[in-house]
Design a protein around this motif. Structure first.
Motif, PDB file in Angstrom:
ATOM      1  N   LEU A  24       0.838  -1.192   0.000  1.00 17.55           N
ATOM      2  CA  LEU A  24       0.000   0.000   0.000  1.00 17.55           C
ATOM      3  C   LEU A  24       0.870   1.238   0.000  1.00 17.55           C
ATOM      4  O   LEU A  24       1.924   1.283   0.644  1.00 17.55           O
ATOM      5  CB  LEU A  24      -0.922   0.016   1.231  1.00 17.55           C
ATOM      6  N   GLN A  28      -2.675   5.476   0.552  1.00 15.97           N
ATOM      7  CA  GLN A  28      -3.662   4.445   0.851  1.00 15.97           C
ATOM      8  C   GLN A  28      -3.681   4.088   2.337  1.00 15.97           C
ATOM      9  O   GLN A  28      -4.728   3.813   2.905  1.00 15.97           O
ATOM     10  CB  GLN A  28      -3.372   3.200   0.011  1.00 15.97           C
ATOM     11  N   GLY A  32      -7.038   4.933   3.880  1.00 13.70           N
ATOM     12  CA  GLY A  32      -7.798   3.703   3.982  1.00 13.70           C
ATOM     13  C   GLY A  32      -7.982   3.263   5.418  1.00 13.70           C
ATOM     14  O   GLY A  32      -7.562   3.930   6.372  1.00 13.70           O
ATOM     15  N   ASP A 156     -10.103   0.800   0.798  1.00 16.36           N
ATOM     16  CA  ASP A 156      -9.239   1.838   0.249  1.00 16.36           C
ATOM     17  C   ASP A 156      -9.903   3.204   0.451  1.00 16.36           C
ATOM     18  O   ASP A 156     -11.074   3.284   0.835  1.00 16.36           O
ATOM     19  CB  ASP A 156      -8.932   1.562  -1.218  1.00 16.36           C
TER      20      ASP A 156
END
Length: 995
Positions: A24, A28, A32, A156
């Protein structure tokens, strides 16, 4: 020796996983979140669920947004049916949703346990005291299905935004439950399920509606609770969740084949439900028998929750008899949803405290100024040295006098005449001069006088003229003689001065005097008392709060805000100061500051019911329904906790009559703002009327319509309120006052009806979060804010119209001097609680202010006859005594005022007692009472007038003239009393200096 068994070593395998680059990106990771859903169990399942017979796969599923705003299914399979008999142990480990892991304990998630907790702390539907017995039975005795599975899913950043938006739009999230028969393939066939017609058989299809709104509360990352299971009916699901398809029925084949959220599919299982998607994107729905039911009607096109593509589907069954068994059995599932990061960040307490300090800097302690303080200290030191020298010299002179004439003085005693004293003085002066002691005393004082000249008069240079020197010497001489007398008085106490008693009024007495002045519309005198309290104790924040409440009464909001902020600057952790600053910020439309004040109060004291309720009312003004719901929910939870603690305390204590917890007198099965759990949680949202002065009239109109709908009992009215949307909508649209509103009435002169509403009802059980807030607001005279809370109390099913509610309404109309409406509401209050002394007390005030003293007298007499006192007995005694004096019932007046003097003595109580005694010709008692009144307030002209009458009757001319002078100087307004004084003066022939 070591036994062979101990030599056995346990094999272990260490596995490390490396990736060449992060999976990631930082964006993100920051945007996220990781979603964890734990399904614990389904309790109190239908009796038709039996562990024998064909194998059944008990499944639960839900969908959440995932990558690119697409819905992703989370499935929990292979639940274990148990017959019950004992409670599931806690803590117990959570398990991975992966079947057939052979290693012992390998399916347990490390450091993840189901720990349970008190029902009252859950966010679900069965978290009220009345649900405790049912849940205990269901979780101990009845059948249950156990999963104990935790499924995880990465969201996400777009999915997080979609998740948050969908919760705000739909509020409720559907969690489906079903049972599917499993047919195990014969041995040697790769452990698969044969594809049969039964694989599409959905039985016992139910749904639980999970309220996900708490995840939008600031700082909330986890919700856990028990949720009822209802039969899956398309129309009901769509109405509550806006979800247009079933996870199992409509998309089951597609979801099972692509299920990655729930882990790897078990090799012993295969897709539970298979459906053939036609090229025209039409889904054919079958009933639980695998055949279409006769009479089914084609459904219109609908849209998927995750896309805008219309899907033509056949209608679901209009009736779900198997699903109905969930309702009959009282089935519920226990579910936990947890996020790695809160969807809505919460401001930290440190940030809120910093913002408060920026708005209102803490009041620093008084610091010394270097130059001025040193000069003041040096001056005081010089005067103190001079006093010390005077005392030393006076002792020396007394010793010399005693040495010379001590025996003669002891022999003569009090028979010594003035000639002997003068002779002793001459002989003493001669002895002091001849012995040189006189000059020694002068030298002893010289240094002290020089210090005074330098430090007090700052004189260090020579004088320019003789006149300047003489002027300075005269001024210095006067100062030195005065200070000499001060020092001598300290050394030799004056018996005459010591006999005079000094009456010192306490802070509480000043507060009572100010309160009396408010009731009598003497606001100038009330302000004097409040300001005197502030001068005496400027660091006492309670004095600032009282003065601010007085300013709210006189509608001086700017000064009230200044007072509340002064109090907060003295102690920035004081909850009431924070709340009042927030209230004033709302009234003055400083909404950003109001939010900071209210939030800081809830952080400093999370158990404060009023703080959470005021925060919810603020969010209502801001049209933030979700946060309003959060604040009201928290307030209700804290009120329930206080009620529970109060009950426990009452049970432990012996002989306790009342609860010890403030506001802890509530038992309710309803939601935090009166919405029953299980129903659609629609927040009560109110808007301002178009014009000023409307709220009270609209509230009256609404109450009149409500009274037409209700019967004698209270329950029908509550059911009407919760079922008739037109009434609620009417109130929501036009009832409440815009804050701040331009008021046409309720000016300062109308506040003579002000009473401290510390308690409106003797029996305050049950109470609500809104009534707790109303008491607080009425105590500080925030009447503008009270109307908004009254509307919530009216619509609250656990509250609604009550005796205390009508008493508050009556007081608001008394402030407006709308006696007709006040009397109407008092009649309603009396019907609800005829034996409430507060009802009769306020009724007496109503009749007293409207001039009907006969009715007022009857109400007051009834009030004082109750065993339990009313909230404000002080003014009941004062006004009842006043009526007795008017009707010339002086004995009753004397007894009434005596009771008032014993309970809370003031100038007015002693004055009333003095008048009653004077009319009874008890002049000694009258003079004593009037002297007490005069000592507490020597600016009352009526006190001086009756003192003049007493002195005239007693034949004391000088005192009568002095009292009469003060009567005229203070401008006595009672013309009849003044005429009576003149008549008595003419009768006795003295008392008027103008004769």
């Amino acid at each position: 020796m070591t036994s062979p068994t101990n030599l056995c070593s346990q094999c272990s395998l260490e596995v490390k996983v490396f990736v060449s680059e992060p999976l990631l990106t930082p964006a993100q990771i920051s945007g996220g979140s990781l979603l964890k859903v734990t399904l614990e169990a389904a309790y109190s399942v239908p009796e038709s669920f039996i562990p024998i017979g064909p194998l059944q796969n008990y499944m639960v599923g839900l969908q959440v947004p995932s990558v690119g705003e697409k819905d992703y299914p989370i499935l929990f399979k292979n639940g274990t049916l148990k017959l019950g008999g004992e409670r599931e142990p806690v803590p117990r480990p959570k398990k991975w949703p992966i079947a057939n892991i052979l290693a012992p304990g390998a399916n347990n998630i490390p450091d993840a346990f189901i720990v349970g907790g008190p029902y009252e702390e859950e966010e679900g539907e069965l978290n009220h005291p009345e649900d405790r017995e049912f849940r205990n039975q269901a979780e101990c005795i009845k059948k249950r299905i156990i999963w104990d599975l935790e499924s995880r899913c990465y969201l996400d950043p777009p999915a997080v935004v979609s998740f948050q938006k969908r919760i705000a739009d739909c509020r409720f999230w559907p969690v489906e439950i079903t049972r599917v028969p499993l047919i195990i393939a014969p041995k040697g066939k790769a452990a698969k399920f044969d594809k049969t017609d039964d694989e599409s058989q959905l039985s016992f299809h139910g749904v639980a509606y999970v309220n996900m709104v708490p995840l939008l509360y600031p700082g909330v990352k986890r919700i856990r609770g028990a949720f009822h299971v209802y039969p899956y009916i398309d129309s009901s699901v769509y109405e509550k969740t806006k979800c247009l398809f079933s996870l199992f029925r409509d998309t089951g084949h597609h979801l099972i084949q692509n299920n990655k959220v729930g882990g790897v599919n078990s090799p012993l299982s295969k897709p539970v439900i298979s459906k053939n998607l036609k090229e025209d994107k039409t889904v054919k729905e079958k009933d639980i028998e695998g055949k279409p039911k006769p009479g089914d009607v084609q459904a219109p096109s609908i849209k998927s929750q995750s896309s805008d593509t219309p899907l033509e589907v056949e209608p679901s069954l209009c009736h779900n008899p198997e699903g109905q068994q969930y309702v009959e059995a009282g089935t519920y599932i226990v579910l936990e949803i947890q996020l790695d990061k809160a969807l809505v960040p919460k401001r930290m307490p440190e940030e809120l405290a910093r913002r408060v300090k920026e708005m209102i800097p803490p009041r620093p302690p008084l610091t010394r100024r270097t130059g001025g303080a040193q000069k003041a200290s040096a001056k005081a030191k010089a005067v103190s040295d001079y006093h010390m020298q005077i005392k030393n010299i006076s002792r020396a002179i007394l010793e010399e006098y005693h040495r010379m004439f001590g025996k003669q003085v002891a022999k003569l005693g009090s028979d010594m005449d003035s000639e002997t004293l003068e002779e002793h003085k001459c002989q003493l002066s001669y002895e002091l001069n001849c012995s040189g002691k006189y000059f020694a005393f002068k030298e002893q004082l010289k240094h002290a006088v020089v210090k005074i000249v330098r430090e007090k008069y700052l004189k260090t240079t020579s004088f320019e003229s003789q006149e300047e020197l003489q002027t300075f010497i005269s001024e210095l001489y006067v100062f030195l003689v005065d200070q000499m007398h001060v020092a001598l008085n300290q050394t030799i106490p004056d018996d005459v001065q010591g006999a005079v008693s000094t009456i010192y009024t306490t802070s509480e007495q000043l507060r009572l005097f100010a309160f009396e002045a408010e009731v009598n519309e003497n606001f100038e005198m009330a302000a004097v008392y409040y300001e005197e309290r502030l001068v005496r104790e400027p660091q006492n924040l309670e004095h600032w709060l009282d003065y601010g409440a007085f300013c709210l009464l006189t509608e001086d909001n700017i000064k009230a805000q200044e007072c509340f902020r002064k109090a907060l600057s003295l102690n920035q952790n004081h909850i009431h100061s924070l709340l009042l600053c927030g209230v004033l910020a709302v009234l003055m439309e400083n909404y950003e500051q109001a939010e900071i004040f209210f939030e800081d109060a809830t952080c400093l004291e999370p158990t404060n019911v009023v703080a959470w309720t005021l925060l919810g009312l603020y969010y209502e003004i801001q049209n933030n329904d979700i946060r309003m719901e959060m604040a009201f929910h928290e307030a209700f939870k804290q009120l329930q906790a206080q009620a529970l603690q109060a009950r426990v305390t009452k049970q432990k204590s012996t002989g306790t009559v009342e609860y010890v917890e403030e506001g802890g007198k509530v038992e309710s099965s309803l939601g935090p703002w009166g919405v029953a759990n299980g129903s659609s949680t629609t927040a009560i949202k109110v808007e301002a009327p178009a014009g000023p002065g409307a709220p009270l009239s609209v509230l009256d109109e609404f109450l009149e319509e409500s009274s037409k709908l209700q019967s004698d009992s209270r329950e029908p009215l509550l059911s009407i309120q919760s079922q008739d949307p037109t009434i609620s909508q009417k109130l929501s649209n036009i009832l409440l006052k815009e804050i701040p509103a331009k008021k046409e009435t309720s000016k300062c002169q109308d506040s003579s009806t002000f009473l401290h509403p510390t308690t409106y009802g003797i029996s305050q059980t049950p109470t609500t979060i809104f009534m707790e807030t109303i008491r607080f607001l009425m105590k500080v005279n925030a009447v503008q804010y009270v109307h908004r809370v009254l509307a919530h109390e009216l619509l609250c099913p656990q509250g609604g119209p009550s005796c205390e509610y009508y008493l508050v309404l009556a007081q608001t109309h008394l402030l407006k001097k709308d006696f007709a409406k006040a009397e109407e509401y008092l009649q309603q209050a009396a019907q609800m609680d005829y034996l409430n002394p507060n009802v009769w007390g306020v009724k007496g005030h109503l009749y007293f202010l409207s001039g009907n003293h006969a009715e007022a007298k009857a109400c007051y007499e009834r009030t004082i006859s109750f065993v339990v006192d009313a909230a404000e007995m002080h003014f009941i005694f004062l006004r009842l005594g006043h009526i007795y004096l008017e009707e010339k019932e002086y004995e009753k007046a004397k007894k009434t005022y005596l009771q008032a003097c014993k309970r809370s003595p003031s100038c007015l109580t002693w004055l009333g007692l003095g008048i009653a005694c004077y009319r009874l010709e008890e002049l000694t008692e009258a003079e004593d009472a009037l002297s007490e009144a005069n000592a507490l307030n020597n600016y009352n002209a009526e006190v001086w007038a009756y003192l003049a009458l007493v002195c005239l009757k007693a034949g004391r001319q000088l005192e009568a003239e002095q009292a009469y002078k003060y009567t005229m100087k203070l401008k006595l307004k009672d013309e009849a009393l003044l005429a009576e004084i003149h008549m008595v003066q003419e009768t006795v022939g003295f008392g008027n200096p103008s004769f």
